[in-house]
Design a protein around this motif. Structure first.
Motif, PDB file in Angstrom:
ATOM      1  N   TYR A   1       0.866  -1.176   0.000  1.00  0.00           N
ATOM      2  CA  TYR A   1       0.000   0.000   0.000  1.00  0.00           C
ATOM      3  C   TYR A   1       0.904   1.228   0.000  1.00  0.00           C
ATOM      4  O   TYR A   1       1.707   1.419   0.898  1.00  0.00           O
ATOM      5  CB  TYR A   1      -0.923  -0.019   1.216  1.00  0.00           C
ATOM      6  CG  TYR A   1      -1.993   1.029   1.173  1.00  0.00           C
ATOM      7  CD1 TYR A   1      -2.945   1.032   0.164  1.00  0.00           C
ATOM      8  CD2 TYR A   1      -2.063   2.020   2.132  1.00  0.00           C
ATOM      9  CE1 TYR A   1      -3.936   1.997   0.114  1.00  0.00           C
ATOM     10  CE2 TYR A   1      -3.054   2.986   2.093  1.00  0.00           C
ATOM     11  CZ  TYR A   1      -3.984   2.967   1.076  1.00  0.00           C
ATOM     12  OH  TYR A   1      -4.963   3.933   1.024  1.00  0.00           O
TER      13      TYR A   1
ATOM     14  N   ALA B   1      -1.354  -4.976   1.431  1.00  0.00           N
ATOM     15  CA  ALA B   1      -2.793  -5.194   1.258  1.00  0.00           C
ATOM     16  C   ALA B   1      -3.089  -6.689   1.186  1.00  0.00           C
ATOM     17  O   ALA B   1      -2.242  -7.493   0.809  1.00  0.00           O
ATOM     18  CB  ALA B   1      -3.281  -4.501  -0.005  1.00  0.00           C
TER      19      ALA B   1
ATOM     20  N   LEU C   1      -5.292  -4.348   5.713  1.00  0.00           N
ATOM     21  CA  LEU C   1      -3.857  -4.145   5.597  1.00  0.00           C
ATOM     22  C   LEU C   1      -3.102  -4.957   6.636  1.00  0.00           C
ATOM     23  O   LEU C   1      -3.568  -5.135   7.764  1.00  0.00           O
ATOM     24  CB  LEU C   1      -3.513  -2.662   5.754  1.00  0.00           C
ATOM     25  CG  LEU C   1      -4.126  -1.717   4.720  1.00  0.00           C
ATOM     26  CD1 LEU C   1      -3.784  -0.275   5.055  1.00  0.00           C
ATOM     27  CD2 LEU C   1      -3.658  -2.060   3.326  1.00  0.00           C
TER      28      LEU C   1
END
Length: 168
Positions: free
Chosen positions: A85, A131, A148
């Motif tokens: 991410y 992720a 996450l």
């Protein structure tokens, strides 16, 4: 009997009409603003669950084609594919991928991350998040950025948890 006050001329009627139009427009605007207060203010953001293609579409290294649309990087290392991410853990900026240096570099305060998103320089307190990834029924990689995986400072890594990577 004489009338009191000025005569009711055509100019006076036009002025009176203009004043009433102004008062009605002002009150109508405030009435609309009053009712707008009760309507929800929604944000139409992109979905947090999306497909990014097949595992065979990715070669070794970092792929940046989804950085603008979904704020992610797809990283393939021997035996694994995972999704980083793209958010610096210092202040939330989006780092840049520097392929010549094989690292992510945050333009704001200089935090540096290796190709797997692990911090090694600058003020970032921990590695970038990963992720959730899984294989969809059609064989494509399904990414969920609302789930996450982190590696909190001084604690165990969640990067090896099921869903943090795909074995390939």
């Amino acid at each position: 009997m004489a009338t009191a006050g000025p005569a009711d001329t055509d100019v006076d009627r036009k002025r009176r009409r203009l004043v009433w139009i102004g008062v009605i427009a002002f009150l109508s605007t405030w009435l609309l603003a009053f009712f707008r207060f009760f309507l929800p203010r929604t944000l139409f953001e992109p979905s947090t669950v999306f497909k990014i293609g097949y595992p065979s579409d990715y070669g070794l290294g970092v792929d940046t084609k989804f950085q603008q649309k979904y704020r992610i990087w797809v990283d393939r290392v021997p035996g694994r594919i995972f999704v980083i991410y793209a958010k610096c853990t210092h202040l939330g900026c989006t780092p840049d991928w520097k392929p010549s240096e094989n690292k992510f570099k945050c333009p704001c305060h200089g935090s540096g991350y290796d190709s797997e998103g692990v911090n090694f320089e600058g003020p970032a307190p921990r590695p970038m998040d990963r992720a959730h990834v899984e294989v969809a029924p059609d064989g494509q990689i399904l990414v969920d950025t609302s789930r996450l995986y982190q590696w909190p400072k001084g604690q165990a890594s969640h990067f090896d948890d099921p869903g943090a990577f795909l074995s390939v």
